[in-house]
Design an enzyme around this catalytic site. Structure first.
Site, PDB file in Angstrom:
ATOM      1  N   SER A 185      -4.504  23.071  15.934  1.00 40.94           N
ATOM      2  CA  SER A 185      -3.933  23.978  14.935  1.00 40.94           C
ATOM      3  C   SER A 185      -2.501  24.308  15.350  1.00 40.94           C
ATOM      4  CB  SER A 185      -4.741  25.277  14.893  1.00 40.94           C
ATOM      5  OG  SER A 185      -4.094  26.239  14.078  1.00 40.94           O
ATOM      6  N   TYR A 210      -9.245  32.842  17.835  1.00 43.31           N
ATOM      7  CA  TYR A 210      -8.923  31.523  17.275  1.00 43.31           C
ATOM      8  C   TYR A 210      -7.808  30.863  18.084  1.00 43.31           C
ATOM      9  CZ  TYR A 210      -7.730  28.011  13.728  1.00 43.31           C
ATOM     10  OH  TYR A 210      -7.473  26.840  13.053  1.00 43.31           O
TER      11      TYR A 210
HETATM   12  P1  NAI Z   1     -13.273  24.773   6.527  1.00 39.36           P
HETATM   13  O1  NAI Z   1     -13.764  26.146   6.803  1.00 39.36           O
HETATM   14  O2  NAI Z   1     -13.033  24.338   5.136  1.00 39.36           O
HETATM   15  O3  NAI Z   1     -14.240  23.689   7.208  1.00 39.36           O
HETATM   16  C1  NAI Z   1     -14.792  23.863   8.481  1.00 39.36           C
HETATM   17  C2  NAI Z   1     -16.143  23.202   8.503  1.00 39.36           C
HETATM   18  O4  NAI Z   1     -16.703  23.378   9.811  1.00 39.36           O
HETATM   19  C3  NAI Z   1     -17.129  23.839   7.501  1.00 39.36           C
HETATM   20  O5  NAI Z   1     -17.685  22.838   6.672  1.00 39.36           O
HETATM   21  C4  NAI Z   1     -18.167  24.493   8.385  1.00 39.36           C
HETATM   22  O6  NAI Z   1     -19.481  24.486   7.849  1.00 39.36           O
HETATM   23  C5  NAI Z   1     -18.067  23.629   9.648  1.00 39.36           C
HETATM   24  N1  NAI Z   1     -18.643  24.307  10.809  1.00 39.36           N
HETATM   25  C6  NAI Z   1     -18.460  25.597  11.196  1.00 39.36           C
HETATM   26  N2  NAI Z   1     -19.208  25.867  12.277  1.00 39.36           N
HETATM   27  C7  NAI Z   1     -19.879  24.721  12.576  1.00 39.36           C
HETATM   28  C8  NAI Z   1     -20.812  24.362  13.565  1.00 39.36           C
HETATM   29  N3  NAI Z   1     -21.242  25.251  14.486  1.00 39.36           N
HETATM   30  N4  NAI Z   1     -21.285  23.095  13.589  1.00 39.36           N
HETATM   31  C9  NAI Z   1     -20.885  22.198  12.652  1.00 39.36           C
HETATM   32  N5  NAI Z   1     -20.012  22.475  11.678  1.00 39.36           N
HETATM   33  C10 NAI Z   1     -19.512  23.732  11.638  1.00 39.36           C
HETATM   34  O7  NAI Z   1     -11.933  24.643   7.357  1.00 39.36           O
HETATM   35  P2  NAI Z   1     -10.807  23.525   7.410  1.00 39.36           P
HETATM   36  O8  NAI Z   1      -9.544  24.184   7.046  1.00 39.36           O
HETATM   37  O9  NAI Z   1     -11.208  22.285   6.735  1.00 39.36           O
HETATM   38  O10 NAI Z   1     -10.773  23.321   8.995  1.00 39.36           O
HETATM   39  C11 NAI Z   1     -10.970  22.086   9.649  1.00 39.36           C
HETATM   40  C12 NAI Z   1     -10.338  22.177  11.021  1.00 39.36           C
HETATM   41  O11 NAI Z   1      -8.938  22.338  10.868  1.00 39.36           O
HETATM   42  C13 NAI Z   1     -10.810  23.355  11.855  1.00 39.36           C
HETATM   43  O12 NAI Z   1     -10.947  22.956  13.200  1.00 39.36           O
HETATM   44  C14 NAI Z   1      -9.684  24.356  11.703  1.00 39.36           C
HETATM   45  O13 NAI Z   1      -9.622  25.257  12.780  1.00 39.36           O
HETATM   46  C15 NAI Z   1      -8.498  23.426  11.640  1.00 39.36           C
HETATM   47  N6  NAI Z   1      -7.300  23.996  11.053  1.00 39.36           N
HETATM   48  C16 NAI Z   1      -7.269  24.403   9.749  1.00 39.36           C
HETATM   49  C17 NAI Z   1      -6.102  24.875   9.208  1.00 39.36           C
HETATM   50  C18 NAI Z   1      -5.954  25.258   7.762  1.00 39.36           C
HETATM   51  O14 NAI Z   1      -4.874  25.754   7.387  1.00 39.36           O
HETATM   52  N7  NAI Z   1      -6.943  25.083   6.910  1.00 39.36           N
HETATM   53  C19 NAI Z   1      -4.878  25.019  10.020  1.00 39.36           C
HETATM   54  C20 NAI Z   1      -5.033  24.579  11.369  1.00 39.36           C
HETATM   55  C21 NAI Z   1      -6.201  24.093  11.861  1.00 39.36           C
END
Ligand code: NAI
Length: 255
Positions: free
Chosen positions: A137, A149
């Site tokens: 991130s 985070y």
């Molecule tokens: P999101 O919330 O849409 O997706 C995250 C997914 O991880 C969800 O489908 C959720 O069910 C799953 N998840 C959560 N806990 C879990 C577990 N214990 N086991 C398996 N799956 C689990 O978020 P997004 O934005 O798609 O995030 C993806 C990655 O990108 C994350 O690592 C996030 O920290 C990172 N990120 C996101 C940013 C953004 O602006 N959206 C910015 C920087 C990093």
């Protein structure tokens, strides 16, 4: 349509957001994607390209036995794994004065222990040419205010660096992508002020989409990136590159 043809690639957190987009993009380029999440992702395997397909499975990244089950199944069905995308992540927006130890533990369990367990359980199934992509991130490069985070993502950088060193002699690559503000369910849950403040610091002047990130995942999993390991690549519209200089630059433009 075949940049990752024949590769078996595990994607975590693939039910939505960036994980779903990465899974579909990899399948379009010919990978057999094992799309995992807390509930098996419902993704459109019909979008897959030559030889590409998506198999959905349940995986809680915090649970070692869940990873062990996946590894056993992969060994029996495929015999090997060529790629792992450690994408699952959660946020927790408590600031310094409010954040608790349990908050820290819960967030680190997903964002840090999850990738560690994935690497530990799947690298025995990997050979030379395999590739691991950790989703960090912009918070891992800055003093982002949600402490649990931010600390989890800084720690993930350390894990990625150590893993790229450790696994290099086996020909396994480990790289990290640092997304900036990307439109997903995670950012949709933040107050509007978060979006506005982020965009004000982003030279490209817009938020990112999941399709800004997924092509880099495909590149890093593919053999096109065969000499890249230990790298950290922001996909953030320039958010981290100006290192705080943008407000000054903006102010001076009209001065
Ligand atoms: P999101 O919330 O849409 O997706 C995250 C997914 O991880 C969800 O489908 C959720 O069910 C799953 N998840 C959560 N806990 C879990 C577990 N214990 N086991 C398996 N799956 C689990 O978020 P997004 O934005 O798609 O995030 C993806 C990655 O990108 C994350 O690592 C996030 O920290 C990172 N990120 C996101 C940013 C953004 O602006 N959206 C910015 C920087 C990093």
């Amino acid at each position: 349509m075949s940049r990752v043809r024949g590769k078996v690639v595990v994607v975590t957190g693939a039910a939505g957001g960036q994980g779903a987009a990465a899974a579909v993009a990899l399948a379009r380029e010919g990978a057999h994607v094992i799309a995992t999440d807390l509930t098996p992702p419902a993704l459109d395997g019909g979008a897959a390209g030559d030889d590409g397909r998506i198999t959905a499975r349940r995986l809680d990244v915090t649970d070692a036995s869940s990873w062990a089950d996946l590894a056993t199944w992969l060994r029996a069905t495929h015999g090997q794994v060529h790629g792992l995308v450690n994408n699952a992540g959660i946020t927790w927006r408590a600031r310094l004065a409010e954040v608790t130890g349990p908050d820290l533990a819960r967030v680190h369990a997903v964002n840090l222990t999850g990738p560690l367990l994935g690497i530990q359980h799947l690298t025995p199934l990997m050979g030379p040419g395999a590739s691991i992509v950790n989703i960090g991130s912009a918070a891992a490069l800055t003093a982002h205010h949600p402490v649990a985070y931010t600390t989890s993502k800084w720690a993930l950088r350390g894990l990625s660096a150590a893993a790229s060193l450790e696994l290099g002699p086996r020909g396994i690559r480990v790289n990290t992508i640092h997304p900036g503000f990307i439109d997903t369910p995670m950012t949709a849950s933040a107050p509007d002020a978060f979006r506005t403040a982020n965009l004000a610091q982003t030279p490209l002047g817009r938020s990112g989409t999941v399709d800004d990130v997924a092509p880099l995942v495909v590149f890093l999993i593919s053999d096109e990136s065969s000499y890249i390991t230990g790298a950290e690549i922001p996909v953030d519209g320039g958010y981290t590159a100006h290192r705080g200089a943008k407000p000054v630059s903006d102010a001076m433009r009209g001065a």
